[in-house]
Design an enzyme around this catalytic site. Sequence first.
Site, PDB file in Angstrom:
ATOM      1  N   CYS A  67       0.793  -1.237   0.000  1.00  0.00           N
ATOM      2  CA  CYS A  67       0.000   0.000   0.000  1.00  0.00           C
ATOM      3  C   CYS A  67       0.830   1.294   0.000  1.00  0.00           C
ATOM      4  O   CYS A  67       0.487   2.221  -0.744  1.00  0.00           O
ATOM      5  CB  CYS A  67      -1.040   0.009   1.120  1.00  0.00           C
ATOM      6  SG  CYS A  67      -0.662  -0.975   2.566  1.00  0.00           S
ATOM      7  N   ARG A 127       6.816 -11.563   4.792  1.00  0.00           N
ATOM      8  CA  ARG A 127       6.393 -11.435   6.187  1.00  0.00           C
ATOM      9  C   ARG A 127       7.124 -12.473   7.014  1.00  0.00           C
ATOM     10  O   ARG A 127       7.226 -13.637   6.615  1.00  0.00           O
ATOM     11  CB  ARG A 127       4.878 -11.618   6.317  1.00  0.00           C
ATOM     12  CG  ARG A 127       4.151 -10.515   5.568  1.00  0.00           C
ATOM     13  CD  ARG A 127       2.653 -10.580   5.762  1.00  0.00           C
ATOM     14  NE  ARG A 127       2.020  -9.591   4.898  1.00  0.00           N
ATOM     15  CZ  ARG A 127       0.716  -9.458   4.742  1.00  0.00           C
ATOM     16  NH1 ARG A 127      -0.103 -10.258   5.400  1.00  0.00           N
ATOM     17  NH2 ARG A 127       0.229  -8.536   3.941  1.00  0.00           N
ATOM     18  N   GLN A 137       0.692 -10.919  -3.692  1.00  0.00           N
ATOM     19  CA  GLN A 137      -0.717 -10.543  -3.590  1.00  0.00           C
ATOM     20  C   GLN A 137      -1.205  -9.986  -4.914  1.00  0.00           C
ATOM     21  O   GLN A 137      -0.463  -9.263  -5.589  1.00  0.00           O
ATOM     22  CB  GLN A 137      -0.890  -9.464  -2.516  1.00  0.00           C
ATOM     23  CG  GLN A 137      -0.491  -9.921  -1.133  1.00  0.00           C
ATOM     24  CD  GLN A 137      -0.624  -8.817  -0.112  1.00  0.00           C
ATOM     25  OE1 GLN A 137      -0.154  -7.711  -0.338  1.00  0.00           O
ATOM     26  NE2 GLN A 137      -1.276  -9.108   0.992  1.00  0.00           N
ATOM     27  N   ASP A 152      -2.860  -7.387  -5.592  1.00  0.00           N
ATOM     28  CA  ASP A 152      -3.179  -6.281  -4.699  1.00  0.00           C
ATOM     29  C   ASP A 152      -3.596  -5.056  -5.486  1.00  0.00           C
ATOM     30  O   ASP A 152      -3.014  -4.753  -6.521  1.00  0.00           O
ATOM     31  CB  ASP A 152      -1.917  -5.956  -3.892  1.00  0.00           C
ATOM     32  CG  ASP A 152      -2.225  -5.308  -2.552  1.00  0.00           C
ATOM     33  OD1 ASP A 152      -3.416  -5.177  -2.216  1.00  0.00           O
ATOM     34  OD2 ASP A 152      -1.277  -4.951  -1.859  1.00  0.00           O
ATOM     35  N   HIS A 179      -5.218  -0.852  -4.833  1.00  0.00           N
ATOM     36  CA  HIS A 179      -5.671   0.200  -3.929  1.00  0.00           C
ATOM     37  C   HIS A 179      -6.500   1.177  -4.722  1.00  0.00           C
ATOM     38  O   HIS A 179      -6.074   1.657  -5.770  1.00  0.00           O
ATOM     39  CB  HIS A 179      -4.461   0.867  -3.263  1.00  0.00           C
ATOM     40  CG  HIS A 179      -3.707  -0.107  -2.404  1.00  0.00           C
ATOM     41  ND1 HIS A 179      -2.654  -0.841  -2.896  1.00  0.00           N
ATOM     42  CD2 HIS A 179      -3.907  -0.513  -1.130  1.00  0.00           C
ATOM     43  CE1 HIS A 179      -2.222  -1.655  -1.937  1.00  0.00           C
ATOM     44  NE2 HIS A 179      -2.961  -1.485  -0.863  1.00  0.00           N
ATOM     45  N   LYS A 206     -12.414  -4.984   7.620  1.00  0.00           N
ATOM     46  CA  LYS A 206     -12.372  -5.663   6.325  1.00  0.00           C
ATOM     47  C   LYS A 206     -13.555  -6.601   6.148  1.00  0.00           C
ATOM     48  O   LYS A 206     -14.119  -7.117   7.112  1.00  0.00           O
ATOM     49  CB  LYS A 206     -11.060  -6.438   6.160  1.00  0.00           C
ATOM     50  CG  LYS A 206     -10.989  -7.738   6.953  1.00  0.00           C
ATOM     51  CD  LYS A 206      -9.685  -8.478   6.683  1.00  0.00           C
ATOM     52  CE  LYS A 206      -9.599  -9.712   7.561  1.00  0.00           C
ATOM     53  NZ  LYS A 206      -8.263 -10.290   7.626  1.00  0.00           N
ATOM     54  N   HIS A 242      -8.304  -1.094   0.171  1.00  0.00           N
ATOM     55  CA  HIS A 242      -7.289  -2.113  -0.119  1.00  0.00           C
ATOM     56  C   HIS A 242      -8.045  -3.380  -0.494  1.00  0.00           C
ATOM     57  O   HIS A 242      -8.985  -3.755   0.208  1.00  0.00           O
ATOM     58  CB  HIS A 242      -6.453  -2.477   1.113  1.00  0.00           C
ATOM     59  CG  HIS A 242      -5.817  -1.329   1.825  1.00  0.00           C
ATOM     60  ND1 HIS A 242      -4.461  -1.260   2.030  1.00  0.00           N
ATOM     61  CD2 HIS A 242      -6.331  -0.225   2.407  1.00  0.00           C
ATOM     62  CE1 HIS A 242      -4.173  -0.164   2.715  1.00  0.00           C
ATOM     63  NE2 HIS A 242      -5.282   0.480   2.957  1.00  0.00           N
TER      64      HIS A 242
END
Length: 681
Positions: free
Chosen positions: A363, A392, A410, A412, A414, A495, A541
Amino acid sequence: MGAEVIVRLPDGSAKQLPAGSTALDLAKSIGKRLAKDAVAAAVDGAEVDLTCVLSEDAEVAILTGGSDAGRTVLRHSTAHVLAQAVLDLWPGAHYAIGPAIEDGFYYDFALRGGATFGEEDIKRIEARMLEIIAEDQPFVREEHTIAEGLALFAQQPYKREIIEGVGSEADLAVEAARDMAPGEFTVSVYRNPTARVVDHDGGFVDLCRGPHVPSTGRLGHFRLLRVAGAYWRGDEHRPQLQRIYGTAWESAQALAEHLHRIEEAERRDHRRIGADLDLFSFPPEIGSGLALFHPKGAMIRQIMEDYSRRRHMSSGYQFAYSPHITKAELFEVSGHLQWFADSMFPPITLEEGHEYRLKPMNCPFHILIFRSRQRSYRELPIRLFEFGTVYRYEKSGVVHGLTRVRGMTQDDAHIFCTFEQMTGELESLLGFVLDLLRDFGLEDFYLELSTRPEGKAAGSEEEWEAATEALRVAAQAIGLELVMDVGGGAYYGPKISVQARDAIGRHWQVSTVQLDFQLPMRFGLEYVGADNARHRPVMIHRALFGTVERFFAILLEHYAGALPTWLVPTQVVVLPVRDDHDPYAEHVAVTCRHAGLRAEVDPADEPLGGRIRRWKLEKVPYVLVVGDDDTTSGTVGVNARGSEHPDRGIALEAFVAAVAAEVESKGSPEKGGGRWSSGPR
RNA sequence: GCCGGUGUGGCGCAGUCGGAAGCGCAGACGACUUGUAAUCGUCAGGUCGUGGGUUCGAGUCCCACCACCGGCUCCA
């Protein structure tokens, strides 16, 4: 109270019984079989023992071992038998809680001197449990005051702690509460008065809300499965107890079926399939939780990613790329180092003094792209998408195949939008998510709404409230079942997650959609509105696969490795019967490739049976055999995955057209029966 | 991170009491030329997870570490 009570039964009928009758008497009066299968009863909806006297008119249902509620009773009672066995075999052991869980039960113990259970202990305990069951010990319910309860369990610190918590607010929040008596001033216990337990007088007694089966003889179809450590009340700062897991069922057949389901799940294990089909590996040389994708696995992944990119392009997303590593300051600003540092790899310190970090999320980078120039309301919403690989630092004990790794990609994105656009974006996003998941063959979903994590959340309660409400509205508009996950949100926002049920009914968290007012503030994001004033955008997100690795694993387990034709690395293999059929086999493969199919030839240098077997085990959708008949008539013999018998003499063009159509419709050979109607069976 | 378990050729496994490292599949080579789920033969391949220790001698016993498996906590 009269001499008789009237009970109404679930089928709507009513029955008169003499005063003082028990639920078991009722069951007997209905039928022998029912009395034998009965494990407990429900009086006006409240579950009670079969020995409970029916003192007033009521609605009564007899619970049998074949029902969910009945199995819960069986499992709970079996857990008591487990505890009795352990206390007898390990004098001085402390016992904590032992609830029924999905498909089974467990019980937590603390053994004297911190001793632990080993594999062989399981067998000893099982043997002792069978003795207890053979003795047919009655379960007798007793009610005690709190003070009496504390005295009864004077030697049992965990039981005392549970009793001390009765009626408190915290009590209601902990799992142990389910194990307890309702009411503020009494606790109920169950006693097996005829039990022989070392150092215990008056049999075996356990704190419990009940109900239980009348006697241990009703049990027996159980199996202890494994031992594990488990923290007292799930808190890693409290003592670790020894947990024994087991399963229990109403019949030998039901137990056998359950054990078979466990085997079936093992057969679908993506780690096993990944190794068998040569898709990926986890070499110890590169570290725990880091995967290598081999060519076949990489091909599948490539197809998944390409398809996702196409869908994102047509849904108004723009693409972005960002580095894997960045100055640590970026994560100071974002708050990750305050809230998420435990999950991040340690810093890399350079000579000139700068610290760098591997990114745990994408992000902040997308935020910097938004912030790279002044933004107008006319541009919004801006949707930035990236297959972003993040790292991670997962605790060593939690890595698991591709579903829990330390390096993951991901899908991912935004979304930066105005406050007014937020609800519309969320709703269209959820539609997009479900559409994409369905393309991959997942069909059964529910939503989960995760709220503010107490003590681990940035921002005010009001902001969280507003964000949570917006997600709730969007979730409800989609019309799927919605369950709450209290305290499960990320540090920057609540979420919605999409939970998918797979082919054997297990559920997996896939997509997540998070609403965030915090990061736009921390990074000072702005856009110029129609009023020529500066406003703060809202950020969403979202990841649809969740992570590519995990989604890949879910698909492998869902399909047990037999992926739909469009996803499979090799769609068609052509086997020439003899080597003089090689040229025709090559022609067949080329024809397939011209139609966009992934096809190869396996030449005739070993017997046909062996080649067929090998490609079938590879789960290739179509294994073609071509011989004399086919070379002369332009046909192929088709072995479709999942069908027992080949279809001979299928026209090559018809085959290619049908498979191309199957790829287009994202189908599988298992679902395409009867397509070769032109050919003999 | 914590508790329990497991590490023996690429994969699946055997290895007794501490006394000469084995089998099947896969692989290489040769033969076989095949119509629907394992053709035959030959060969090669292991410092037994890593590092210490005990012992005349360790795959086997002890310690530490690594990895994996099942849980707990956490989580995509």
